[in-house]
Design a protein around this motif. Sequence first.
Motif, PDB file in Angstrom:
ATOM      1  N   ARG A 148       0.819  -1.228   0.000  1.00  0.00           N
ATOM      2  CA  ARG A 148       0.000   0.000   0.000  1.00  0.00           C
ATOM      3  C   ARG A 148       0.851   1.276   0.000  1.00  0.00           C
ATOM      4  NH1 ARG A 148      -3.255  -2.543   4.643  1.00  0.00           N
ATOM      5  NH2 ARG A 148      -4.413  -4.147   3.520  1.00  0.00           N
ATOM      6  N   CYS A 149       2.147   1.132   0.293  1.00  0.00           N
ATOM      7  CA  CYS A 149       3.051   2.291   0.211  1.00  0.00           C
ATOM      8  C   CYS A 149       3.483   2.558  -1.238  1.00  0.00           C
ATOM      9  CB  CYS A 149       4.310   2.058   1.051  1.00  0.00           C
ATOM     10  SG  CYS A 149       4.037   1.954   2.816  1.00  0.00           S
ATOM     11  N   CYS A 150       3.082   1.650  -2.156  1.00  0.00           N
ATOM     12  CA  CYS A 150       3.525   1.761  -3.548  1.00  0.00           C
ATOM     13  C   CYS A 150       2.374   2.279  -4.407  1.00  0.00           C
ATOM     14  CB  CYS A 150       3.990   0.398  -4.072  1.00  0.00           C
ATOM     15  SG  CYS A 150       5.282  -0.330  -3.062  1.00  0.00           S
ATOM     16  N   LYS A 151       2.561   3.428  -5.012  1.00  0.00           N
ATOM     17  CA  LYS A 151       1.456   3.984  -5.806  1.00  0.00           C
ATOM     18  C   LYS A 151       1.481   3.470  -7.243  1.00  0.00           C
ATOM     19  CE  LYS A 151       3.055   8.082  -8.098  1.00  0.00           C
ATOM     20  NZ  LYS A 151       2.984   9.456  -8.405  1.00  0.00           N
ATOM     21  N   ASP A 152       2.587   2.865  -7.662  1.00  0.00           N
ATOM     22  CA  ASP A 152       2.642   2.333  -9.027  1.00  0.00           C
ATOM     23  C   ASP A 152       3.654   1.186  -9.105  1.00  0.00           C
ATOM     24  OD1 ASP A 152       5.186   3.520  -9.198  1.00  0.00           O
ATOM     25  OD2 ASP A 152       4.339   5.404  -9.915  1.00  0.00           O
ATOM     26  N   TYR A 245      12.902   0.450 -15.205  1.00  0.00           N
ATOM     27  CA  TYR A 245      12.051   1.196 -14.263  1.00  0.00           C
ATOM     28  C   TYR A 245      12.765   2.470 -13.818  1.00  0.00           C
ATOM     29  CZ  TYR A 245       8.867  -2.742 -13.840  1.00  0.00           C
ATOM     30  OH  TYR A 245       7.957  -3.721 -14.117  1.00  0.00           O
ATOM     31  N   ALA A 246      11.960   3.443 -13.398  1.00  0.00           N
ATOM     32  CA  ALA A 246      12.523   4.694 -12.898  1.00  0.00           C
ATOM     33  C   ALA A 246      13.023   4.482 -11.470  1.00  0.00           C
ATOM     34  CB  ALA A 246      11.455   5.781 -12.920  1.00  0.00           C
ATOM     35  N   PRO A 247      14.320   4.703 -11.195  1.00  0.00           N
ATOM     36  CA  PRO A 247      14.814   4.583  -9.814  1.00  0.00           C
ATOM     37  C   PRO A 247      14.090   5.539  -8.873  1.00  0.00           C
ATOM     38  CG  PRO A 247      16.640   4.809 -11.351  1.00  0.00           C
ATOM     39  CD  PRO A 247      15.386   5.070 -12.133  1.00  0.00           C
ATOM     40  N   GLN A 248      13.480   6.560  -9.454  1.00  0.00           N
ATOM     41  CA  GLN A 248      12.678   7.506  -8.658  1.00  0.00           C
ATOM     42  C   GLN A 248      11.564   6.786  -7.908  1.00  0.00           C
ATOM     43  OE1 GLN A 248      13.171  10.782  -8.498  1.00  0.00           O
ATOM     44  NE2 GLN A 248      14.775  10.969 -10.041  1.00  0.00           N
ATOM     45  N   GLY A 249      11.185   5.609  -8.411  1.00  0.00           N
ATOM     46  CA  GLY A 249      10.153   4.815  -7.741  1.00  0.00           C
ATOM     47  C   GLY A 249      10.535   4.477  -6.310  1.00  0.00           C
ATOM     48  N   LEU A 251      12.336   6.424  -4.316  1.00  0.00           N
ATOM     49  CA  LEU A 251      12.095   7.630  -3.514  1.00  0.00           C
ATOM     50  C   LEU A 251      10.600   7.818  -3.268  1.00  0.00           C
ATOM     51  CD1 LEU A 251      14.575  10.161  -5.189  1.00  0.00           C
ATOM     52  CD2 LEU A 251      14.951   8.728  -3.176  1.00  0.00           C
ATOM     53  N   GLU A 252       9.813   7.533  -4.295  1.00  0.00           N
ATOM     54  CA  GLU A 252       8.352   7.643  -4.191  1.00  0.00           C
ATOM     55  C   GLU A 252       7.836   6.721  -3.071  1.00  0.00           C
ATOM     56  OE1 GLU A 252       5.689   9.204  -5.417  1.00  0.00           O
ATOM     57  OE2 GLU A 252       4.417   7.773  -4.339  1.00  0.00           O
ATOM     58  N   MET A 253       8.318   5.464  -3.094  1.00  0.00           N
ATOM     59  CA  MET A 253       7.876   4.496  -2.094  1.00  0.00           C
ATOM     60  C   MET A 253       8.326   4.918  -0.698  1.00  0.00           C
ATOM     61  SD  MET A 253       9.004   1.836  -0.075  1.00  0.00           S
ATOM     62  CE  MET A 253      10.624   1.410  -0.700  1.00  0.00           C
ATOM     63  N   LEU A 254       9.561   5.375  -0.581  1.00  0.00           N
ATOM     64  CA  LEU A 254      10.081   5.763   0.748  1.00  0.00           C
ATOM     65  C   LEU A 254       9.330   6.969   1.308  1.00  0.00           C
ATOM     66  CD1 LEU A 254      13.921   5.248   0.099  1.00  0.00           C
ATOM     67  CD2 LEU A 254      12.503   3.938   1.697  1.00  0.00           C
ATOM     68  N   TYR A 289      13.880  13.994  -5.790  1.00  0.00           N
ATOM     69  CA  TYR A 289      12.697  13.383  -6.397  1.00  0.00           C
ATOM     70  C   TYR A 289      12.102  14.274  -7.484  1.00  0.00           C
ATOM     71  CZ  TYR A 289       8.073  11.471  -7.038  1.00  0.00           C
ATOM     72  OH  TYR A 289       6.948  10.951  -7.600  1.00  0.00           O
ATOM     73  N   ILE A 290      11.896  13.701  -8.638  1.00  0.00           N
ATOM     74  CA  ILE A 290      11.100  14.384  -9.662  1.00  0.00           C
ATOM     75  C   ILE A 290      10.086  13.356 -10.194  1.00  0.00           C
ATOM     76  CG2 ILE A 290      12.647  16.218 -10.485  1.00  0.00           C
ATOM     77  CD1 ILE A 290      13.636  14.205 -12.627  1.00  0.00           C
TER      78      ILE A 290
END
Lengths: 309, 141
Positions: A148-152, A245-249, A251-254, A289-290
């Motif tokens: 649930r912490c993962c939006k994509d 995959y975007a490594p930004q994922g 940062l998004e999850m964290l 993060y971008i």
Amino acid sequence: MKKNTRRNFLYTAGTCALSGLLFTGCKTLDTMNKMLEVVKIDAGPVSSSQVQSLVKTGQAVAKTFESFTPEQEYYIGRTVGATALGRYPPFNNPMANTYINVLGQTLAAASDRPDTFAGYRFQIQDSDEINAFAAPGGFIFVTRGLIRCCKDEDALAAVLAHEISHVQGKDGLRAIKQSRITSALTIIGLEGAKQFGNKNLAALTRTFEKSISDITNTLIVNGYSRTSEKKADIAAIEILNRVGYAPQGLLEMLTQMQARLKPGTPDFAKTHPSPHDRILALEPWIGPYIPYPQPQPRLERFTKYIAWV
Amino acid sequence: MDRSMSVQVRQGHVRKTPTFLGIIVERLSYGDKVLILKDKGDWLDIKVEGTGTRGFMHISALTTKKIVFNPGDEEAKKTATSDEFALAGKGFNENVEDRFRADNPHLNFAGIDRMEGYGVSEKQMRQFLFKGQLIFKGENP
């Protein structure tokens, strides 16, 4: 008395045979004594082939976790996994578990250690707590709370890539204390050409149990070192890049995790550095993060198969 | 380079190209031997001993140790130290697991068995990557 006599016989037989085979007398005897003290088992009279086996494992005292074969790592991993499933039960939705396995096994194929003994497997656990475990050999567990912490998909890929990196680094096996490794390898050496006798099997099972405790204590109670966690994050970035995959994922999850973690809960917060600290440590590698693009088909399958858990 | 290595995983895949999405030209069993023709990063250019099949295998599937199924056999006797061979099916194995399970019936091994059933084929991976608009750069890292 009988036990002592047998032990003495083993010492004598071992010493004679070893001095003949290796010509290294005292050093070898010292090694043998150490081995036998560690395992504390009734070895019984030994044959020359058993002594030969002992000679071959004579370096057991100096061996590390690397001495476990992938096959042994697999059996360790199964039991660590069964323990993890004792903590949080499996969430047995076939659609969601199939999705996480296709994603996870594709990521594992791009890692530096794509082949484990029986391959990587992923399992969702039925808990609201935010947590994940990587057992040796490639058994990886993720709670519904963490999903649930993962939006994509990119964010979920980051979670799985981090856990794959722990398997790749053999971080679980590293948690096993040296004394267990010495015991295990010594007993294996004593076995000779035969199947394990009951006593040797019992001794090996005790060593196995202690090794499992070493790993589960690290995985579930104490967590890996901050250095191991940072290495796993950095290795995860590499895997994400290789698959596209975007490594930004990560940062998004964290960021999501930081917002959802409740202080004092017995989950990820206890066994991992804070998400905030991890984000700061990752900046030199990923940058700030971008937002990253999310192709529609990727978003649709994530929504259909797993976002709802 | 002309050295022999053994498959250290349950099933080793020989591929046509040095990539995980490469076509599988032969499936090998634990302990099977291959001859290393050339290192290509983590992918090794190999020839299967016996069948002579040429292809590529990832280094994580292989070991320089001989996999010995019976420590009393001639092959084990010929090798000098444990650095040179590994005993298949020995040490922490099914027997140890069975004994451990008997003492710890609360652990969920059935869940682990079910988990092992979630195998994924290369075809599924390729479709997954294609549909997700992902470009797999895992090959030849």
